[in-house]
Design an enzyme around this catalytic site. Structure first.
Site, PDB file in Angstrom:
ATOM      1  N   MET A   6     -12.197  -5.405   5.318  1.00 32.84           N
ATOM      2  CA  MET A   6     -11.313  -4.512   6.076  1.00 32.84           C
ATOM      3  C   MET A   6     -11.017  -5.137   7.444  1.00 32.84           C
ATOM      4  O   MET A   6     -11.938  -5.539   8.167  1.00 32.84           O
ATOM      5  CB  MET A   6     -11.969  -3.145   6.284  1.00 32.84           C
ATOM      6  CG  MET A   6     -12.121  -2.303   5.028  1.00 32.84           C
ATOM      7  SD  MET A   6     -10.570  -1.987   4.135  1.00 32.84           S
ATOM      8  CE  MET A   6      -9.588  -1.136   5.384  1.00 32.84           C
TER       9      MET A   6
ATOM     10  N   MET B 216      -8.616   8.682  -0.158  1.00 33.28           N
ATOM     11  CA  MET B 216      -9.459   9.100   0.977  1.00 33.28           C
ATOM     12  C   MET B 216      -9.881  10.547   0.775  1.00 33.28           C
ATOM     13  O   MET B 216      -9.071  11.371   0.332  1.00 33.28           O
ATOM     14  CB  MET B 216      -8.680   8.992   2.286  1.00 33.28           C
ATOM     15  CG  MET B 216      -8.104   7.617   2.540  1.00 33.28           C
ATOM     16  SD  MET B 216      -7.304   7.553   4.161  1.00 33.28           S
ATOM     17  CE  MET B 216      -6.528   5.931   4.068  1.00 33.28           C
TER      18      MET B 216
ATOM     19  N   MET C  48     -12.014   5.191  -0.592  1.00 30.73           N
ATOM     20  CA  MET C  48     -12.661   5.464   0.697  1.00 30.73           C
ATOM     21  C   MET C  48     -13.249   6.865   0.611  1.00 30.73           C
ATOM     22  O   MET C  48     -12.756   7.823   1.234  1.00 30.73           O
ATOM     23  CB  MET C  48     -11.617   5.331   1.824  1.00 30.73           C
ATOM     24  CG  MET C  48     -11.251   3.885   2.099  1.00 30.73           C
ATOM     25  SD  MET C  48      -9.686   3.720   2.958  1.00 30.73           S
ATOM     26  CE  MET C  48      -8.595   3.823   1.554  1.00 30.73           C
TER      27      MET C  48
ATOM     28  N   SER D 231       0.834  -1.208   0.000  1.00 28.54           N
ATOM     29  CA  SER D 231       0.000   0.000   0.000  1.00 28.54           C
ATOM     30  C   SER D 231       0.864   1.251   0.000  1.00 28.54           C
ATOM     31  O   SER D 231       1.684   1.464   0.902  1.00 28.54           O
ATOM     32  CB  SER D 231      -0.904   0.015   1.229  1.00 28.54           C
ATOM     33  OG  SER D 231      -1.470   1.302   1.350  1.00 28.54           O
TER      34      SER D 231
ATOM     35  N   ASP E  43      -7.294  -6.108   4.181  1.00 24.19           N
ATOM     36  CA  ASP E  43      -6.554  -4.840   4.232  1.00 24.19           C
ATOM     37  C   ASP E  43      -6.587  -4.282   5.649  1.00 24.19           C
ATOM     38  O   ASP E  43      -7.672  -4.005   6.184  1.00 24.19           O
ATOM     39  CB  ASP E  43      -7.227  -3.868   3.251  1.00 24.19           C
ATOM     40  CG  ASP E  43      -6.547  -2.503   3.158  1.00 24.19           C
ATOM     41  OD1 ASP E  43      -5.489  -2.310   3.761  1.00 24.19           O
ATOM     42  OD2 ASP E  43      -7.111  -1.636   2.441  1.00 24.19           O
TER      43      ASP E  43
ATOM     44  N   HIS F 279      -8.378   1.706  -3.973  1.00 18.00           N
ATOM     45  CA  HIS F 279      -9.350   1.537  -2.883  1.00 18.00           C
ATOM     46  C   HIS F 279      -9.970   2.895  -2.591  1.00 18.00           C
ATOM     47  O   HIS F 279      -9.301   3.786  -2.064  1.00 18.00           O
ATOM     48  CB  HIS F 279      -8.579   0.971  -1.677  1.00 18.00           C
ATOM     49  CG  HIS F 279      -9.398   0.765  -0.450  1.00 18.00           C
ATOM     50  ND1 HIS F 279      -8.826   0.452   0.767  1.00 18.00           N
ATOM     51  CD2 HIS F 279     -10.735   0.802  -0.231  1.00 18.00           C
ATOM     52  CE1 HIS F 279      -9.769   0.322   1.675  1.00 18.00           C
ATOM     53  NE2 HIS F 279     -10.945   0.541   1.113  1.00 18.00           N
TER      54      HIS F 279
ATOM     55  N   HIS G 166      -1.361  -1.130  -4.132  1.00 15.42           N
ATOM     56  CA  HIS G 166      -2.643  -0.713  -3.558  1.00 15.42           C
ATOM     57  C   HIS G 166      -2.601   0.794  -3.336  1.00 15.42           C
ATOM     58  O   HIS G 166      -1.667   1.332  -2.740  1.00 15.42           O
ATOM     59  CB  HIS G 166      -2.837  -1.456  -2.239  1.00 15.42           C
ATOM     60  CG  HIS G 166      -4.147  -1.239  -1.578  1.00 15.42           C
ATOM     61  ND1 HIS G 166      -5.302  -1.901  -1.945  1.00 15.42           N
ATOM     62  CD2 HIS G 166      -4.504  -0.449  -0.528  1.00 15.42           C
ATOM     63  CE1 HIS G 166      -6.294  -1.524  -1.155  1.00 15.42           C
ATOM     64  NE2 HIS G 166      -5.843  -0.638  -0.294  1.00 15.42           N
TER      65      HIS G 166
ATOM     66  N   ASP H 133      -4.649   3.970  -1.853  1.00 15.75           N
ATOM     67  CA  ASP H 133      -5.741   4.342  -0.945  1.00 15.75           C
ATOM     68  C   ASP H 133      -6.190   5.766  -1.193  1.00 15.75           C
ATOM     69  O   ASP H 133      -5.465   6.713  -0.868  1.00 15.75           O
ATOM     70  CB  ASP H 133      -5.262   4.200   0.504  1.00 15.75           C
ATOM     71  CG  ASP H 133      -5.117   2.748   0.914  1.00 15.75           C
ATOM     72  OD1 ASP H 133      -6.118   2.017   0.847  1.00 15.75           O
ATOM     73  OD2 ASP H 133      -3.999   2.355   1.293  1.00 15.75           O
TER      74      ASP H 133
HETATM   75  C1  DX5 Z   1      -6.393   1.815   5.640  1.00 15.47           C
HETATM   76  C2  DX5 Z   1      -6.017   1.521   4.212  1.00 15.47           C
HETATM   77  C3  DX5 Z   1      -4.950   0.514   4.088  1.00 15.47           C
HETATM   78  C4  DX5 Z   1      -3.652   0.877   4.735  1.00 15.47           C
HETATM   79  C5  DX5 Z   1      -3.160  -0.368   5.356  1.00 15.47           C
HETATM   80  O1  DX5 Z   1      -7.483   2.648   5.644  1.00 15.47           O
HETATM   81  O2  DX5 Z   1      -7.129   1.065   3.460  1.00 15.47           O
HETATM   82  O3  DX5 Z   1      -4.754   0.112   2.738  1.00 15.47           O
HETATM   83  O4  DX5 Z   1      -2.667   1.362   3.860  1.00 15.47           O
HETATM   84  O5  DX5 Z   1      -2.042  -0.065   6.082  1.00 15.47           O
HETATM   85  P1  DX5 Z   1      -1.359  -1.074   7.091  1.00 15.47           P
HETATM   86  O6  DX5 Z   1      -0.916  -2.274   6.294  1.00 15.47           O
HETATM   87  O7  DX5 Z   1      -0.230  -0.267   7.600  1.00 15.47           O
HETATM   88  O8  DX5 Z   1      -2.373  -1.437   8.131  1.00 15.47           O
HETATM   89 ZN    ZN Z   2      -6.677   0.186   1.482  1.00 16.54          ZN
END
Ligand code: DX5
Ligand code: ZN
Length: 224
Positions: free
Chosen positions: A140, A40, A71, A11, A178, A69, A36, A38
């Site tokens: 999750m 947000m 969010m 990620s 994840d 991903h 990956h 993320d």
């Molecule tokens: C959290 C993200 C993850 C995050 C995971 O909201 O969706 O993808 O990067 O990070 P780790 O592996 O550090 O928990």
């Molecule tokens: Zn994620």
């Protein structure tokens, strides 16, 4: 025991942005399967991260599929631009998308893998009617928003039930997990039926991120 293939998806949330190109090259050379990404929006989750510009930049830095991903609220607003920017898969949250069936179809029309994510408090029943419309189900194992959080143990049984749900429906969807994935948590997720593992902190805060990709994969293979 299983013909499942392990996919490791580092990620970018935990990458050192000053060294992003190098760190991506390291995990790619070490055999990472996906990256990956993320996204947000500060509304669905209490944090802000990347937009289309970063996806375009990362697309130029690597051949790896980009597992995006989302969010965000109203994720459909981003499908076209993110697909154009080079996303390989778009995963939307069931909690943020009341019209999952329509939105998954749209993601597939754009040529991307269509994924649905569910938060720790969200029941699997949210996806039971669309099991065959999905290319990926993301369970999750932390509350989304931040990297480096502790793995929520209840995710293991949820993965087991998710695997059963997909198998029962005859769905070939990948089962991704994840949050808090590291050497000490990945094995039980693999044993429960997950095949695709996101890891941010475990990989990018390791002294050797490439070696960590290999180590995580090896943890699963020991139990193949
Ligand atoms: C959290 C993200 C993850 C995050 C995971 O909201 O969706 O993808 O990067 O990070 P780790 O592996 O550090 O928990
Ligand atoms: Zn994620």
């Amino acid at each position: 025991m299983s013909a499942r293939t392990v996919r490791i998806a580092p990620s970018l949330l935990s990458v050192d942005f000053a060294r992003m190109a190098d760190e991506i090259a390291m995990v790619e050379a070490a055999g990472a399967d996906w990256l990956h990404v993320d996204v947000m929006d500060g509304r669905f989750v209490p944090n802000l991260t990347f937009g289309v510009k970063v996806i375009e930049t990362v697309r130029r830095l690597t051949e790896l599929p980009l597992d995006v991903h989302l969010m965000v609220v109203e994720p459909e607003n981003y499908f076209d631009s993110f697909a154009r920017a080079g996303a390989s898969g778009l995963t939307i949250h069931a909690e943020a998308a009341p019209h999952l069936h329509r939105q998954l179809a749209r993601i597939r029309e754009l040529g991307c893998l269509a994924g649905v994510a569910i938060n720790p408090a969200t029941p699997l029943a949210m996806v039971s009617e669309i099991a065959t419309d999905l290319d990926l189900l993301l369970v999750m194992s932390v509350n989304p928003g931040f990297g480096g959080q502790a793995f929520i143990p209840g995710a293991v049984d949820k993965l087991r039930r998710a695997r059963a749900l997909l198998d029962r429906a005859g769905s070939p969807a990948l089962l991704e997990v994840d949050g808090g994935i590291a050497r000490d948590t990945i094995r039980e997720c693999w044993a429960a039926g997950a095949d695709t593992f996101v890891a941010g902190n475990a990989i990018f805060s390791a002294a050797d991120p490439g070696a960590e990709v290999a180590a995580l994969r090896a943890c699963c293979m020991e139990h193949a």
